[in-house]
Write a protein that holds these residues in place. Structure first.
Motif, PDB file in Angstrom:
ATOM      1  N   ARG A 235       1.717   3.610  10.840  1.00  0.00           N
ATOM      2  CA  ARG A 235       0.965   3.880   9.616  1.00  0.00           C
ATOM      3  C   ARG A 235       0.773   5.371   9.367  1.00  0.00           C
ATOM      4  NH1 ARG A 235      -2.277   2.055  13.540  1.00  0.00           N
ATOM      5  NH2 ARG A 235      -4.203   3.167  14.058  1.00  0.00           N
TER       6      ARG A 235
ATOM      7  N   THR B  70       4.382  -1.537   9.708  1.00  0.00           N
ATOM      8  CA  THR B  70       3.410  -0.961   8.771  1.00  0.00           C
ATOM      9  C   THR B  70       2.108  -0.541   9.442  1.00  0.00           C
ATOM     10  OG1 THR B  70       2.712  -3.219   8.212  1.00  0.00           O
ATOM     11  CG2 THR B  70       4.323  -2.173   6.771  1.00  0.00           C
TER      12      THR B  70
ATOM     13  N   THR C 248       0.830  -1.204   0.000  1.00  0.00           N
ATOM     14  CA  THR C 248       0.000   0.000   0.000  1.00  0.00           C
ATOM     15  C   THR C 248       0.868   1.258   0.000  1.00  0.00           C
ATOM     16  OG1 THR C 248      -1.721  -1.184   1.226  1.00  0.00           O
ATOM     17  CG2 THR C 248      -1.855   1.214   1.206  1.00  0.00           C
ATOM     18  N   TYR C 249       1.931   1.237   0.771  1.00  0.00           N
ATOM     19  CA  TYR C 249       2.836   2.388   0.813  1.00  0.00           C
ATOM     20  C   TYR C 249       3.638   2.507  -0.482  1.00  0.00           C
ATOM     21  CZ  TYR C 249       1.757   2.113   5.789  1.00  0.00           C
ATOM     22  OH  TYR C 249       1.102   2.057   6.994  1.00  0.00           O
TER      23      TYR C 249
ATOM     24  N   GLN D 243       1.517   3.964  -3.155  1.00  0.00           N
ATOM     25  CA  GLN D 243       1.335   5.387  -2.889  1.00  0.00           C
ATOM     26  C   GLN D 243       2.557   6.192  -3.331  1.00  0.00           C
ATOM     27  OE1 GLN D 243      -1.537   6.512  -1.577  1.00  0.00           O
ATOM     28  NE2 GLN D 243      -0.923   8.663  -1.669  1.00  0.00           N
ATOM     29  N   ARG D 244       3.755   5.602  -3.170  1.00  0.00           N
ATOM     30  CA  ARG D 244       5.015   6.268  -3.539  1.00  0.00           C
ATOM     31  C   ARG D 244       5.374   6.083  -5.011  1.00  0.00           C
ATOM     32  NH1 ARG D 244       8.904   6.985   0.710  1.00  0.00           N
ATOM     33  NH2 ARG D 244      10.553   6.219  -0.657  1.00  0.00           N
TER      34      ARG D 244
ATOM     35  N   CYS E  29       4.831   9.058   2.512  1.00  0.00           N
ATOM     36  CA  CYS E  29       4.477   8.610   1.162  1.00  0.00           C
ATOM     37  C   CYS E  29       3.619   9.632   0.430  1.00  0.00           C
ATOM     38  CB  CYS E  29       3.742   7.262   1.232  1.00  0.00           C
ATOM     39  SG  CYS E  29       4.762   5.898   1.813  1.00  0.00           S
ATOM     40  N   GLN E  30       2.788  10.359   1.163  1.00  0.00           N
ATOM     41  CA  GLN E  30       1.877  11.335   0.553  1.00  0.00           C
ATOM     42  C   GLN E  30       2.611  12.593   0.117  1.00  0.00           C
ATOM     43  OE1 GLN E  30      -1.196  10.461   0.057  1.00  0.00           O
ATOM     44  NE2 GLN E  30      -2.109  12.351  -0.702  1.00  0.00           N
TER      45      GLN E  30
ATOM     46  N   ILE F 295      10.837   2.027   5.218  1.00  0.00           N
ATOM     47  CA  ILE F 295       9.955   1.467   4.183  1.00  0.00           C
ATOM     48  C   ILE F 295      10.733   0.522   3.280  1.00  0.00           C
ATOM     49  CG2 ILE F 295       8.622   2.042   2.117  1.00  0.00           C
ATOM     50  CD1 ILE F 295       7.748   4.619   3.546  1.00  0.00           C
TER      51      ILE F 295
ATOM     52  N   LEU G  14       4.244   6.810   8.205  1.00  0.00           N
ATOM     53  CA  LEU G  14       4.620   6.288   6.891  1.00  0.00           C
ATOM     54  C   LEU G  14       3.708   6.846   5.801  1.00  0.00           C
ATOM     55  CD1 LEU G  14       5.353   2.535   7.740  1.00  0.00           C
ATOM     56  CD2 LEU G  14       6.985   4.408   7.487  1.00  0.00           C
ATOM     57  N   PHE G  15       2.435   6.954   6.101  1.00  0.00           N
ATOM     58  CA  PHE G  15       1.503   7.515   5.117  1.00  0.00           C
ATOM     59  C   PHE G  15       1.842   8.970   4.817  1.00  0.00           C
ATOM     60  CE2 PHE G  15      -2.423   9.797   4.067  1.00  0.00           C
ATOM     61  CZ  PHE G  15      -2.808   9.096   2.928  1.00  0.00           C
TER      62      PHE G  15
END
Length: 288
Positions: free
Chosen positions: A150, A146, A28-29, A32-33, A157-158, A177, A153-154
């Motif tokens: 979260r 993760t 998922t990460y 996103q990246r 990534c955002q 990550i 990390l989100f």
């Protein structure tokens, strides 16, 4: 279920369940990246670790983990310092790791490239008790990172710049990550294979995104999809004698296609609702 009467199948199902949970959590990460192919590069690097395991008569899983983590660290350092593009760094990992694995395995006594096939494409019959122990430990680390981190990390990534402004340790989180992705690759080695693990990081997430909005919903649906296809594919390997890794990935692709078909009318309804809401707002503005 007669397959549960065989210890090797019980071990395979445990490993498959852990793969089903861990792959989409880090995937998922990565999606996103826009680093969906990272798993491929790390899988090739881990091939060198597997070959070293045969050469040194140690656990291929632990040796693959060590080499993949080192490769992830080097790749992230190159990417963050901007000396070369991420694509070039990944290409070096792809070909250098694969070539190193082939060279080293042929140096091992009685070794040949056939020894790498189970690691490359997965094989449920090769899952030993020691492998399950290693996979449980590694999967616990992946899940703890993760899920426990979260939010941080989100955020990274955002938007890395925003995360840096808010005081988050962006470089350390980026490195975490990459390392977590490397560990996930080795978790999936025995069931899916090093060359197919990237598919399990990406496809369930892409399928979930067809029907969900928001990070938590996407992650939950992706794990459900991944867990289902991992267990189903492993069981199918026992009943109809097909390759576990290929079966699992093809099932995931099938789910993606179904989700895509279901998302089309849903997207149309959302678009109509958005147009209606926009028209209502426009009429209200005119009245004012």
């Amino acid at each position: 279920m007669d397959l549960l009467h065989y210890p090797f199948m019980v071990r395979a199902l445990i490993a498959a369940a852990l793969v089903g949970i861990t792959a989409p959590t880090i995937g998922t990460y990565l999606v996103q990246r826009r680093q969906a192919v990272m798993g491929d590069g790390l899988g090739h690097v881990a091939m060198t670790g597997v070959a070293l395991g045969f050469l040194l008569h140690t656990s291929p899983v632990w040796m693959a983990t060590l080499v993949a983590v080192l490769g992830a660290v080097v790749m992230e350092m190159i990417r963050s310092r901007g000396k070369t593009s991420g694509d070039v760094a990944l290409a070096m990992l792809f070909y250098g790791g694969l070539a190193g694995g082939v060279m080293i395995i042929n140096m091992a006594p009685g070794g040949s490239t056939t020894n790498l096939l189970s690691a490359m494409f997965g094989s449920i019959t090769t899952v030993s008790t020691q492998d399950v122990t290693a996979v449980v430990i590694l999967a616990a680390f992946v899940i703890a990172v993760t899920i426990g981190l979260r939010r941080q990390l989100f955020a990274v990534c955002q938007d890395e710049e925003f995360a840096r402004v808010t005081g988050l340790p962006v470089r350390a989180l980026n490195l975490l990550i990459a390392v977590t992705a490397a560990i996930t690759v080795t978790v999936a080695m025995r069931i899916v294979g090093l060359l197919l693990v990237s598919a399990m990081m990406v496809i369930p997430v892409a399928a979930a995104q067809r029907l969900t909005r928001g990070f938590a919903a996407t992650l939950g649906v992706a794990i459900a999809i991944s867990l289902t296809v991992s267990l189903t594919g492993t069981a199918a390997t026992y009943y109809i004698d097909v390759p576990s890794g290929a079966t699992i990935v093809l099932l995931a692709i099938g789910v993606f296609m179904v989700m895509t078909a279901l998302s089309t009318p849903l997207a149309r309804r959302r678009a109509r609702a958005a147009r209606v809401a926009e028209e209502v707002c426009t009429r209200d503005d005119v009245k004012v």
